[in-house]
Design an enzyme around this catalytic site. Structure first.
Site, PDB file in Angstrom:
ATOM      1  N   GLU A 187       0.848  -1.206   0.000  1.00  0.00           N
ATOM      2  CA  GLU A 187       0.000   0.000   0.000  1.00  0.00           C
ATOM      3  C   GLU A 187       0.876   1.246   0.000  1.00  0.00           C
ATOM      4  OE1 GLU A 187      -3.422  -0.056   0.516  1.00  0.00           O
ATOM      5  OE2 GLU A 187      -3.698  -2.191   0.982  1.00  0.00           O
ATOM      6  N   LYS A 202      -4.544 -10.654  12.732  1.00  0.00           N
ATOM      7  CA  LYS A 202      -4.898 -11.995  12.252  1.00  0.00           C
ATOM      8  C   LYS A 202      -4.529 -13.089  13.268  1.00  0.00           C
ATOM      9  CE  LYS A 202      -4.417 -10.675   7.373  1.00  0.00           C
ATOM     10  NZ  LYS A 202      -3.434 -10.573   6.276  1.00  0.00           N
TER      11      LYS A 202
HETATM   12  N1  HSE Z   1      -2.502  -6.619   3.508  1.00  0.00           N
HETATM   13  C1  HSE Z   1      -2.699  -8.006   3.634  1.00  0.00           C
HETATM   14  C2  HSE Z   1      -1.415  -8.742   3.300  1.00  0.00           C
HETATM   15  C3  HSE Z   1      -3.741  -8.581   2.710  1.00  0.00           C
HETATM   16  O1  HSE Z   1      -0.453  -8.144   2.820  1.00  0.00           O
HETATM   17  O2  HSE Z   1      -1.395  -9.936   3.533  1.00  0.00           O
HETATM   18  C4  HSE Z   1      -5.107  -8.673   3.260  1.00  0.00           C
HETATM   19  O3  HSE Z   1      -5.167  -9.255   4.527  1.00  0.00           O
END
Ligand code: HSE
Length: 440
Positions: A187, A202
């Site tokens: 990003e 997570k």
């Molecule tokens: N930004 C997350 C990653 C993806 O790079 O794994 C969505 O969870």
């Protein structure tokens, strides 16, 4: 027709879910009984990557989550607000919820699942961790009979992509991050990924399911990959390791008897992983989650951790699961007593998380020191004084006219290792502590 769903959001994941729902041929037959009633978006007149009747689009998100016709609200808009409030409102209006939103679940899971249990609805979140990899449902169902000892994952694709390129090209973090941003793998604001926060959300969710308790996100230790250097990658490789951002949830055991204790360690940090370990071969944007349990032993889930198709696959599998309970008549007027415990959240207490000072790990340390006799001996004595046993100590060359010394310790309590480190930082021969990393 059939079961009506309302989608909040039509970005990448929403569009992927719509594509599956509008093209049910050769998939599970129950999909053809699911109809998209409404799709909530910010702007009506944007070009859309999927074709559907224009009248399903609405900017009135409140009316979508309160629509009496809609049985399942699918939240794929992301962000904390208004996602959290809309999920809660949908629950209060008796809707089942499917969400891909790990940030909301990791922070507000307590509030959301309490509300869902009171309202007699299900909240499913397969897409929140590991994208297309089925791991939430297996933890709740297929592995539910196991006593889980540990869940160890590479659960952030962006950082895995950056670390893989650093390893393969011998490059440093900043230029590879910039290249990953240019290619769309990172990003514009990469903080959530590279600082380990996304992985912390997570692993909090995975730990909650694996160990059957709620997790306070603030108790998950997280350290990102900004400080990992090309030099560390190269030393790790010489020593037989690769560096990966691991998310680890592990039940502590009694130091003498190995009896499981009622406390967990929960941490995200760059880690030296032995080359022979199954997670060492997980490269690029792929994710993998290794679950260790009794009696299953080790089982590893591997696959695409993000992307339109994979994440939509997980979202629609949750919709299908809820649809199955609705067509079998188990989804109407469920209560805490009649809810399917394999779909509902059944725990309410918080897990006890041990402080980082108490974890036991191996450590990798890179130091720059004066190149003169007795320095390595002095380092060995200092570690010995703090009960830190060393596995290897090497001096390979000079960097900036200082001797570069790399040390790998045996397993040691983090508190002891840190005290030894504090001591040796005070030695006049030590120019700097260039890196400290944990070793799996
Ligand atoms: N930004 C997350 C990653 C993806 O790079 O794994 C969505 O969870």
């Amino acid at each position: 027709m059939g079961i009506k769903v309302g989608l909040l959001g039509l970005g990448t994941v929403g569009a992927g879910a719509v594509k599956i729902l509008l093209d049910p041929a050769d998939r599970h037959p129950l999909l053809s009984q699911i109809a998209i009633a409404k799709i909530g978006v910010r702007q009506l007149d944007k070009p859309r990557p999927v074709n559907f009747p224009a009248e399903v689009l609405t900017t009135d998100l409140e009316s979508l989550v309160t629509d009496p016709e809609i049985a399942i609200v699918v939240e794929v808009m992301g962000g904390l607000e208004p996602a959290r409030s809309l999920i809660l409102k949908a629950i209060h209006h008796g809707k089942h919820v499917v969400t891909a939103n790990k940030a909301v679940i990791a922070r507000y899971g307590d509030e959301i699942f309490t509300a869902a249990n009171e309202a007699g609805v299900y909240v499913l979140l397969e897409a929140a961790v590991g994208g297309g990899i089925p791991v939430i449902q297996p933890l709740k169902q297929a592995l539910g009979v196991n006593r889980i000892q540990a869940v160890t994952g590479i659960i952030n694709g962006t950082t895995n992509y950056i670390l893989t390129r650093m390893q393969q090209e011998g490059g440093d973090f900043e230029p590879i991050l910039a290249e990953a941003q240019r290619l769309g793998y990172a990003e514009a604001d990469p903080a959530a990924d590279v600082d380990g926060l996304d992985a912390a959300d997570k692993i909090a969710i995975l730990a909650s399911l694996a160990f059957g308790g709620r997790i306070k996100l603030s108790e998950v230790y997280s350290e990102g990959i900004r400080q990992v250097t090309a030099a560390d990658m190269a030393y790790a490789s010489r020593l037989g390791f690769v560096i990966k951002l691991l998310a680890i949830a592990r039940r502590n055991t009694h130091p003498d008897s190995e009896e499981p204790l009622d406390e967990l360690q929960l941490r995200v940090h760059p880690t030296l992983v032995p080359l022979a370990h199954p997670l060492a071969a997980v490269n690029d944007v792929y994710n993998a989650i290794l679950v260790e349990g009794d009696p299953i032993g080790q089982v590893m889930f591997f696959g695409p951790g993000a992307g339109e198709g994979p994440t939509a696959s997980a979202v629609v599998s949750d919709i299908l699961n809820i649809a199955a309970t609705l067509v079998s008549g188990q989804g109407s007027e469920i209560t805490a007593k009649t809810a399917n415990p394999l779909l509902a959240c059944t725990h309410q207490h918080y897990c006890k998380i041990s402080p980082m000072a108490d974890i036991v790990s191996r450590y990798y340390l890179r130091l720059l020191a004066e190149d003169r006799p007795g320095v390595i001996g002095k380092l060995g004595l200092c570690f010995g004084d703090h009960a830190v046993s060393l596995e290897s100590i090497v001096q390979i060359g000079l960097r900036d006219n200082y001797a570069e010394i790399v040390i790998v310790s045996h397993e040691v309590k983090e508190a002891h290792f840190q005290t030894a480190l504090d001591d040796l930082r005070g030695f006049p021969e030590i120019h700097s502590v260039a890196s400290v990393l944990r070793v799996l």
